[in-house]
Design a protein around this motif. Structure first.
Motif, PDB file in Angstrom:
ATOM      1  N   GLU A 190      14.930  37.311  78.534  1.00 31.50           N
ATOM      2  CA  GLU A 190      14.213  36.065  78.712  1.00 31.50           C
ATOM      3  C   GLU A 190      12.872  36.281  78.027  1.00 31.50           C
ATOM      4  OE1 GLU A 190      13.967  38.535  82.407  1.00 31.50           O
ATOM      5  OE2 GLU A 190      15.490  37.834  81.047  1.00 31.50           O
ATOM      6  N   ARG A 191      12.567  35.453  77.081  1.00 29.06           N
ATOM      7  CA  ARG A 191      11.419  35.689  76.223  1.00 29.06           C
ATOM      8  C   ARG A 191      10.149  35.873  77.048  1.00 29.06           C
ATOM      9  NH1 ARG A 191      15.006  33.094  74.467  1.00 29.06           N
ATOM     10  NH2 ARG A 191      14.482  31.313  75.735  1.00 29.06           N
ATOM     11  N   ALA A 192       9.648  37.086  77.052  1.00 26.03           N
ATOM     12  CA  ALA A 192       8.463  37.405  77.842  1.00 26.03           C
ATOM     13  C   ALA A 192       7.218  37.135  77.007  1.00 26.03           C
ATOM     14  CB  ALA A 192       8.519  38.856  78.305  1.00 26.03           C
ATOM     15  N   LEU A 193       7.005  35.880  76.705  1.00 28.69           N
ATOM     16  CA  LEU A 193       5.873  35.499  75.872  1.00 28.69           C
ATOM     17  C   LEU A 193       5.061  34.432  76.585  1.00 28.69           C
ATOM     18  CD1 LEU A 193       7.854  35.179  72.543  1.00 28.69           C
ATOM     19  CD2 LEU A 193       6.330  37.040  73.164  1.00 28.69           C
ATOM     20  N   VAL A 194       3.818  34.269  76.168  1.00 28.11           N
ATOM     21  CA  VAL A 194       2.948  33.273  76.786  1.00 28.11           C
ATOM     22  C   VAL A 194       2.865  32.056  75.867  1.00 28.11           C
ATOM     23  CG1 VAL A 194       0.676  32.822  77.742  1.00 28.11           C
ATOM     24  CG2 VAL A 194       1.615  35.132  77.822  1.00 28.11           C
ATOM     25  N   LEU A 222      -5.832  34.458  80.878  1.00 27.67           N
ATOM     26  CA  LEU A 222      -5.073  33.374  80.242  1.00 27.67           C
ATOM     27  C   LEU A 222      -3.593  33.727  80.131  1.00 27.67           C
ATOM     28  CD1 LEU A 222      -7.715  32.424  77.589  1.00 27.67           C
ATOM     29  CD2 LEU A 222      -6.666  30.809  79.171  1.00 27.67           C
ATOM     30  N   ALA A 223      -3.312  34.995  79.832  1.00 28.50           N
ATOM     31  CA  ALA A 223      -1.913  35.410  79.723  1.00 28.50           C
ATOM     32  C   ALA A 223      -1.214  35.270  81.071  1.00 28.50           C
ATOM     33  CB  ALA A 223      -1.835  36.852  79.228  1.00 28.50           C
ATOM     34  N   GLY A 269      -0.558  31.678  81.716  1.00 27.63           N
ATOM     35  CA  GLY A 269       0.443  31.069  80.826  1.00 27.63           C
ATOM     36  C   GLY A 269       1.854  31.514  81.131  1.00 27.63           C
ATOM     37  N   ASN A 270       2.051  32.764  81.493  1.00 30.68           N
ATOM     38  CA  ASN A 270       3.373  33.282  81.850  1.00 30.68           C
ATOM     39  C   ASN A 270       3.204  34.614  82.566  1.00 30.68           C
ATOM     40  OD1 ASN A 270       5.961  34.198  82.084  1.00 30.68           O
ATOM     41  ND2 ASN A 270       6.508  33.928  79.930  1.00 30.68           N
ATOM     42  N   GLU A 328       5.184  36.532  84.181  1.00 31.04           N
ATOM     43  CA  GLU A 328       6.222  37.533  83.919  1.00 31.04           C
ATOM     44  C   GLU A 328       5.927  38.271  82.606  1.00 31.04           C
ATOM     45  OE1 GLU A 328       8.403  38.504  85.873  1.00 31.04           O
ATOM     46  OE2 GLU A 328       9.841  39.612  84.642  1.00 31.04           O
ATOM     47  N   ALA A 329       5.544  37.497  81.594  1.00 32.88           N
ATOM     48  CA  ALA A 329       5.232  38.116  80.301  1.00 32.88           C
ATOM     49  C   ALA A 329       4.023  39.042  80.443  1.00 32.88           C
ATOM     50  CB  ALA A 329       4.946  37.041  79.260  1.00 32.88           C
ATOM     51  N   ALA A 330       3.025  38.595  81.174  1.00 32.56           N
ATOM     52  CA  ALA A 330       1.827  39.407  81.354  1.00 32.56           C
ATOM     53  C   ALA A 330       2.189  40.715  82.050  1.00 32.56           C
ATOM     54  CB  ALA A 330       0.796  38.635  82.167  1.00 32.56           C
ATOM     55  N   LEU A 377       5.102  42.298  82.180  1.00 29.04           N
ATOM     56  CA  LEU A 377       5.872  43.196  81.323  1.00 29.04           C
ATOM     57  C   LEU A 377       5.008  43.802  80.218  1.00 29.04           C
ATOM     58  CD1 LEU A 377       9.249  41.258  81.067  1.00 29.04           C
ATOM     59  CD2 LEU A 377       8.790  43.358  82.324  1.00 29.04           C
TER      60      LEU A 377
END
Lengths: 477, 335, 332
Positions: A87-91, B190-191, B194-195, B197-199, B201
Motif C-alpha cells: 500500500e503506497r506509503a507516501l504522503v 506535515l508528513a 498527510g499520511n 502510516e507513511a510517516a 514506515l
C-alpha cells in the motif's frame, strides 16, 4: 560467509491466528531472494517483522550474525532495511521530492536544504525512470508513477537490505523491466533484496533463490534454477492445481452487450465491442492504458458519449475491492444485499430475514466461506470478499458482469476459484467483460481480447491469436 | 508566465490577499475613521491575540491534530495569570499560566495519541472542563482584575511604537513559518498529518509528532490567554468563548486543511487579519456585529470549496486558459 | 495492525434462525458493556445519594436530558450516514426563536410548532444540498452553517430574549403525558421512530451503506449525496423539535441557547458507540449515552456538587468513559 540477515524460528500470533509458526529466512549480501506464498501464508507478516513494524513473539533476528531487536520501523531503518510497501506509503499532500527523501531530508545548519532535496530527488527519480518535476504534489501522480516514487524512496540512501512487496503490481511491462534493472544494479553493489510477489512468472527475470511459505511455515527454500513454475505454484497452494482456467464452454448465444463508439474524457475514446451470452471478452491493456477504467464508463459511472446497449442488467465489480467494492463494516449479508435493498419488503420496508435468505442463496451458489450471512466481511479472505461482491450482482440478476482487475491482490488458490466461477457463470448463460492488466488470466479466460492502448482499442484478437506473445506484441506496439 | 508567477497565481494565499485588500479598500472608502493609524493599530493588536492562537492551530493541524479546546485554554491561562499576579507577582504569573497551558497540551496529546480517542470529541470534552476550571479559579464571572505590571505591559504597551501583542504575533508567526517550511521537524509534522502510516514506515514517530502538535496549540493558546488578560486588564473566565470557531475559520480560510498534511502559516495570518478587518469595518459601519458571524460561515464554506477546486486543477490560471481557448477557437476555424 | 487470518473468523454462530441470531448478536455487542457500565454508575450514585433511586428522580433525569437527547437522536442518523452535523445547535436556536415569535404574534402552539419543524427540515436540507452540490465534507459545511444560522439568530433578535407565553405551547416543555414528562415522551417516540427507520426501511439501510463506503454505495446505484442530504434533514428536524421543547420549557427563546447543547449531544452519540466516521451505530446506543450523561449530571447534583464543578467533571468523565471503552475494546 555470514548472511546479511537471518531470521530463526520466528513466531508471531495475532488474536485468533498464528501468522508465523517458527519461520526461518536467510538473506545474503548480493542476492535477490524471492518470498512466495498465498495470502495468509505469512509473508507480509514476516516482511513487517523484518521492517520493524511488528515485533515477533519468539525467535531471533540476526544482522551480520549479531542478534538484534527491532522495536520500530526507525530501528530497522537504522540497520539499513528499506521497505517498498504494497500500500503506497507516501504522503499525498507533500511534493514528490520530499516523499522520496521522507524521514531523511538533507539539512544544512538545522534547516531543510531544499536545493539538495531537489537535486537528490531528481537523480533518484531518473534512476527509476520517472520523468516528473520533484516539486509536483504527489497526490497528482498516477498510481504506477506513485509506485515508482516508492521505489526511488527506497533507493534514497545506503540501505543494505531492500524489501520489495508486490512492487510490480501496478507497473507496466516496460516499467517492471526498468525496476528489474535497478534491482540487478543494487545486487551487483552487494545489497540483499527480498522480493515478494504473486507473479511467479516474473521471478526468472530477477530472483536467485526462492522461499515458499504456507500457513505460517517454511515449505521450501531453493535456488530458483532448481525449481519450476508449476512446482512453485503447487508448493504455494499445497495441492495440484489441475487446471487454473476453466475450459469447455457452450456456444455463445445472442448479443448481450453492445458498445459503439464509447468515449469518455481521460479514459477512453471510440471503444466498440460486443459480448454474447456465455462469452468472456477481455479488455487487455498495460497499466495506465485505460483498459481497466472502460467498465466504469460502460456502467455509466463516468460521463461518456457513445452507445451502450444492454439486454438485461449490468453489474460492475470494481478494481479496488477495499475502496470501491466492499462495505467493510458490514456483514456478508449486507454486502450481498446492498444492490437489492428495494426487494426486501413492500413500499420501502426492509426485512432483514429476506436479505439473509438471499445471502444464503448466493453463499451456497458461490461456495463462500464462512457460509454465514452475519459474518463480518472484513474478516474474510480477499477471494471470499470478491465472491461477496460478485454475489451482490448475481442477486441483482445481472446478466452482464463487468469486471475490472478481479484478481488483483487475490492469491493463487482463490484466483483459480474465481476463474472457475466465471466459467460456471458463462456456462449458465451470463456474459462477462473482463478488463485486466494480467496477461495470464486474459489469455487463459477470454474468448476474444480487445487490446487497449492509450484509451483506444488497437486490436481485437480471437481464436488461435489469443496467445501471450501475440497479445503482448500488440499491446506494446 | 514564469514558474514563480504561475505558482503564486495558484496559491490560496493570493486569493485571500486580494480579498483582504479589497476589504481594506472598501472600508477605507466608506469610512473616514477606518483608514486612520489609530484604528489600524487597534485592529492589529486585537487580531494579534487570536492570531497567536491561530499559529498554534496551524502547526497542530499540519499534523492532523484537531484541538477544539483552545478557547478554554485561553480563558484558563488568562485567569491563572491574573490569580497568580495578585498573589505572587507578574513574572511568576506569566510562567505559571504558560505551565498550565503546557499541561493542557500534554493531557490532550496523551488522551488522543495514547488512548486513541477521536480528537474532535476528546478536545470538545476537555474544552468544557477547562472553561469550568477557569470559573473555579476566578471565583465569579466578574473575573480577576490585574494591576499594572508585566502582564499589562505585554498586553498594552508598545515597543518602538508598535503594541507588544503585534510584535509577539509577528515573532511567533515567523517562528511558525520557519518551523513548518524549513525545519525537518516541521516537515515531519506535515508528513504525519498527510499520511501517518507513511510517516511511520519512514521512521517518523507519529504519536510523538502529534503530542508536540497538541503542545503547540495549547502553548500558543496559553500565550494568547496572557495577551488577552493583559489587554483587558483582567482574567475573565468567559474570555474567548466561541472564538475557537473564529480561529478555525480563519485558519481554514487561509488554506490549511482540517484533515492534516496541508498547512500555511502565511495563509493563517492573512485569514486572521481578514476576519478581524471584517469585524472592525462592520463595527465602524454600525452594521450589527452578528453579520460578521454569518459572513465568517459563508467565507469558510467558500474557502474550502475554492481550495477543493484548486486541487482539481481548476484555478484562475485554468479558468483564464479556458476562456482564452474559447475566444480563440472560432478564429481558428474561420477560413 | 494487519493480521492474516488463514481461515476467516466469524462471530460464533448462535443457535437458531434469524430472531435468535439477532439476540445473539446484541449480546455480543459493545452496547451490553455500556449498559453494564451504566448500571455500575447508577449503583455508585444509589449508594452515595439518598434520593437517587426514586421514580421522581428518574423522571428528573429524563426531563433534564430530553432537549439534547432529542437532538442527539437525529444526529445519530446523520452520523451513521457519514455526515457529522455540528450545526444542529444553531438550528435549535433558530427554530426555537421562530416558534416563540409565532406564539408572541398570537398564532397558537400548532402554528408555532409547524413553522419551527418546517424550518428545521429546511435548514437540514440546506446542509445536505451544500454537501451534495459543493461535494464538501459535512463537517466543514455544518461548521459554516453553524456560524450562519447562529449569527442569523442573534441578528434577527438582536440578542434580546423572545418570550413565548402560551399555555398549550408551555405544555410541550413542562406538561406531562400519562404521568411522564412530555419532553421525555417526545424523546422516546422519536427514538422509536428513528430506530424503526434505521432497522426496518431501505432508507435506513442505505444510511449505513453510504456511511460505510460512499464510493461503493454509488457504484451499486445508491445516490449517496441524497441519502446524506435526507439524513441531514432528519438531523435538522430533530434539532427543531429539540429547540421547540427547549423554548417551551423555558418560556423564552434566546439566541445562542441551542449551541450550548453541542457537547452533550455529540458526546451522547459517541458514547453510544456510533462511529464518528460513519457506517455504524444504533439508536439504543445513543439512548444509553443520553442516560449516562443525564445520570452523571443528576448524581452530581444530588451529591451537592456545584454547577461549575459539574462542568469540570463532565469533560473528565466523558474522556474517562471513552478511554475505558477503548481499553476494553483493545482487550477484547
Amino acid at each position: 560467509m555470514t548472511p546479511l540477515l537471518e531470521a530463526v524460528g520466528v513466531v508471531k500470533t495475532f488474536p485468533g491466528v498464528r501468522a508465523l509458526d517458527g519461520v526461518d529466512f536467510e538473506l545474503r549480501a548480493g542476492e535477490v531472494h524471492a518470498l512466495l506464498g498465498e495470502n495468509g501464508a505469512g509473508k507480509s507478516t514476516l516482511m513487517r517483522i523484518l521492517a520493524g513494524d511488528h515485533v515477533p513473539d519468539a525467535g531471533e533476528l540476526r544482522f551480520d550474525g549479531r542478534p538484534v531487536r527491532l522495536a520500530s520501523p526507525a530501528d530497522a531503518i537504522a540497520h539499513g532495511v528499506r521497505l517498498v510497501a504494497q500500500e503506497r506509503a507516501l504522503v499525498p499532500t507533500l511534493s514528490v521530492g520530499e516523499n522520496v527523501l521522507l524521514g531523511r531530508l538533507p539539512r544544512r545548519r538545522g534547516r531543510v536544504d531544499w536545493g539538495a532535496v531537489r537535486a537528490q530527488a531528481a537523480e533518484l527519480l531518473a534512476r527509476v525512470g520517472l520523468d516528473v518535476d520533484p516539486a509536483t504534489e504527489l497526490g497528482l501522480l498516477r498510481r504506477d508513477e506513485q509506485q515508482l516514487v516508492e521505489v526511488a524512496k527506497a533507493l534514497s540512501d545506503e540501505g543494505r537490505i531492500l524489501i520489495l512487496d508486490e512492487a510490480t503490481a501496478s507497473l507496466s511491462t516496460s516499467e517492471s523491466e526498468r525496476l528489474f534493472d535497478v534491482v540487478r544494479g543494487l545486487r551487483a553493489h552487494g545489497v540483499g533484496i527480498v522480493y515478494i510477489t504473486h507473479r511467479v512468472g516474473e521471478l526468472a527475470s530477477v530472483a536467485d533463490r526462492v522461499t515458499v511459505l504456507r500457513d505460517g511455515r517454511n515449505v521450501l527454500t531453493a535456488p530458483l534454477a532448481e525449481t519450476s513454475h508449476e512446482g512453485l505454484v503447487e508448493q504455494m497452494v499445497g495441492r495440484r492445481l489441475a487446471d487454473l482456467y476453466p475450459r469447455a464452454r457452450p456456444e455463445p448465444g445472442e448479443v448481450r452487450l453492445r458498445v459503439d463508439g464509447l468515449s469518455a474524457d481521460g479514459v477512453c475514446s471510440d471503444v466498440s465491442l460486443e459480448v454474447r451470452a456465455g462469452e468472456i471478452v477481455a479488455l487487455f491493456g498495460l497499466v495506465g492504458s485505460g483498459a481497466t477504467e472502460i467498465p466504469y464508463a460502460i456502467a455509466g459511472d463516468v460521463s461518456a458519449r457513445g452507445v451502450v446497449e444492454v439486454r438485461g442488467r449490468v453489474g460492475l465489480v470494481p478494481a479496488d475491492r477495499r475502496s470501491e467494492g466492499l462495505f467493510p463494516q458490514g456483514t456478508v449479508g449486507r454486502n450481498i444485499g446492498a444492490a437489492t435493498l428495494g426487494r426486501y419488503g413492500p413500499a420501502g420496508i426492509y426485512l432483514r430475514g429476506r436479505e439473509t435468505a438471499a445471502a444464503r442463496r448466493q453463499i451456497a451458489a458461490l461456495d463462500l466461506r464462512p457460509p454465514r450471512p452475519w459474518a463480518p466481511v472484513a474478516k474474510l479472505s480477499g477471494g471470499n470478499q470478491q465472491k461477496a461482491v460478485l454475489g451482490r450482482w448475481l442477486e441483482r440478476g445481472a446478466d452482464v458482469l463487468l469486471l475490472s482487475e478481479p484478481t488483483r491482490g487475490v492469491d493463487v488458490g482463490a484466483r483459480a476459484e474465481i476463474y472457475r466461477l466465471l466459467g460456471d457463470l458463462c456456462a449458465g448463460g451470463r456474459s462477462v467483460l473482463l478488463a485486466s492488466s494480467d496477461l495470464d488470466e486474459v489469455v487463459g479466460l477470454a474468448d476474444r481480447v480487445h487490446v487497449v492502448s492509450r484509451g483506444r482499442v488497437v486490436s481485437v484478437l480471437a481464436g488461435d491469436e489469443v496467445r501471450h506473445d501475440r497479445v503482448l506484441e500488440v499491446a506494446t506496439r | 508566465m514564469s514558474r514563480f508567477a504561475l505558482r503564486a497565481a495558484r496559491s490560496p494565499e493570493l486569493y485571500l490577499l486580494v480579498l483582504l485588500a479589497a476589504t481594506l479598500v472598501w472600508f477605507s472608502a466608506n469610512n473616514p475613521f477606518f483608514g486612520t493609524s489609530a484604528n489600524f493599530t487597534g485592529l492589529a493588536a486585537g487580531a494579534a491575540v487570536l492570531g497567536v492562537a491561530a499559529m498554534g492551530v496551524t502547526v497542530a493541524l499540519a499534523a492532523g491534530a484537531i484541538d477544539f479546546s483552545i478557547a478554554g485554554t485561553i480563558a484558563l491561562s488568562g485567569v491563572v495569570a491574573a490569580w497568580l499576579d495578585t498573589r505572587v507577582g507578574g513574572v511568576v504569573a506569566i510562567l505559571g499560566a504558560l505551565a498550565v497551558a503546557v499541561l493542557v497540551g500534554i493531557v490532550n496529546g496523551t488522551v488522543v495519541t495514547r488512548f486513541g480517542i477521536n480528537p474532535f470529541i476528546a478536545t470538545l470534552a476537555t474544552a468544557g472542563t477547562l472553561r469550568g476550571l477557569a470559573f473555579l479559579v476566578a471565583g465569579s464571572s466578574a473575573g480577576i482584575v490585574i494591576e499594572d505590571g508585566p502582564i499589562v505591559t505585554i498586553g498594552q504597551h508598545e515597543i518602538v511604537g508598535i503594541p507588544v501583542p503585534i510584535v509577539m504575533f509577528a515573532v511567533i508567526a515567523v517562528l511558525g513559518w520557519a518551523l513548518l517550511a524549513h525545519t525537518p521537524a516541521g516537515r515531519a509534522l506535515l508528513a504525519v498529518g498527510g499520511n501517518p502510516e507513511a510517516a511511520r514506515l519512514s521512521g517518523i514517530g507519529v504519536a510523538g509528532a502529534q503530542r508536540w502538535a497538541y503542545l503547540a496549540s495549547a502553548g500558543a493558546a496559553g500565550v494568547a490567554g496572557i495577551l488577552l488578560a493583559g489587554r483587558t486588564g483582567s482574567g475573565l473566565p468567559q474570555a474567548a468563548a466561541g472564538q475557537e470557531l473564529l480561529v478555525y475559520s480563519a485558519v481554514i480560510l487561509g488554506g490549511t486543511s482540517l484533515w492534516g498534511g496541508r498547512a500555511t502559516v502565511i495563509g493563517s495570518v492573512l485569514g486572521i487579519l481578514f476576519v478581524e478587518t471584517l469585524r472592525n469595518g462592520l463595527v465602524l459601519e454600525r452594521v450589527s456585529p452578528y453579520w460578521q458571524t454569518i459572513l465568517q460561515g459563508v467565507f469558510l464554506v467558500a474557502a474550502v470549496w475554492l481550495v477543493r477546486q484548486q486541487q482539481l486543477g481548476r484555478d484562475p490560471v485554468w479558468l483564464a486558459q479556458r476562456i482564452a481557448r474559447r475566444r480563440r477557437s472560432p478564429q481558428v476555424e474561420a477560413p | 495492525m494487519t493480521a492474516e487470518p488463514s481461515t476467516p473468523i466469524g462471530r460464533p454462530e448462535p443457535a437458531g434462525g434469524g430472531g435468535l441470531a439477532l439476540i445473539g448478536r446484541l449480546a455480543a455487542a459493545p452496547l451490553a458493556r455500556l449498559a453494564a457500565a451504566y448500571l455500575l454508575l447508577a449503583a455508585v450514585f444509589a449508594i452515595a445519594a439518598d434520593h437517587f433511586l426514586t421514580t421522581d428522580n428518574f423522571l428528573n433525569i429524563g426531563r433534564a436530558t430530553a432537549v439534547f437527547g432529542i437532538a442527539a437522536l437525529g444526529l445519530t442518523v446523520a452520523l451513521i450516514a457519514g455526515a457529522l452535523d455540528v450545526s444542529f445547535g444553531a438550528v435549535m436556536s433558530v427554530c426555537g426563536i421562530l416558534a416563540a415569535e409565532r406564539i408572541a404574534a398570537g398564532d397558537g402552539a400548532a402554528a408555532a410548532v409547524a413553522v419551527a419543524l418546517a424550518v428545521g427540515v429546511g435548514l437540514g436540507l440546506v446542509n445536505g444540498l451544500l454537501t451534495a452540490v459543493l461535494r464538501l465534507d459535512a463537517l466543514i459545511v455544518t461548521l459554516g452553517t453553524f456560524s450562519i444560522f447562529g449569527g442569523w439568530a442573534f441578528l434577527h433578535t438582536n440578542g434580546a430574549p423572545t418570550p413565548a407565553s402560551d399555555d398549550a405551547f408551555a405544555r410541550i416543555g413542562r406538561g406531562e403525558t400519562l404521568g411522564i414528562p412530555t419532553p421525555v415522551v417526545i424523546m422516546i417516540a422519536i427514538a422509536l421512530v428513528l430506530a424503526v427507520v434505521l432497522r426496518w426501511t431501505g432508507f435506513g439501510q442505505r444510511c449505513y451503506l453510504v456511511g460505510d463506503n460512499p464510493r461503493a454505495a454509488t457504484l451499486v446505484g445508491i445516490r449517496a449525496a441524497w441519502v446524506r442530504a435526507a439524513a441531514l434533514a432528519i438531523s435538522g428536524l430533530t434539532a427543531a423539535i429539540a429547540g421547540v421543547v427547549m423554548v417551551a420549557n423555558a418560556g423564552v427563546a434566546n439566541a445562542g441557547e441551542g449551541e450550548r447543547q453541542l457537547l452533550n449531544a455529540i458526546a451522547a452519540v459517541v458514547i453510544g458507540g456510533t462511529a464518528l466516521a460513519g457506517g455504524s451505530g444504533l439508536i439504543v446506543g445513543t439512548l444509553l449515552g443520553i442516560a449516562v450523561l443525564g445520570t452523571i449530571d443528576n448524581g452530581l447534583n444530588l451529591l451537592g456538587v456545584s454547577s461549575t464543578w459539574q462542568d469540570v467533571l463532565k469533560g473528565v468523565i466523558v474522556v474517562f468513559a471513552l478511554v475505558l471503552d477503548r481499553i476494553r475494546r483493545r482487550d477484547a
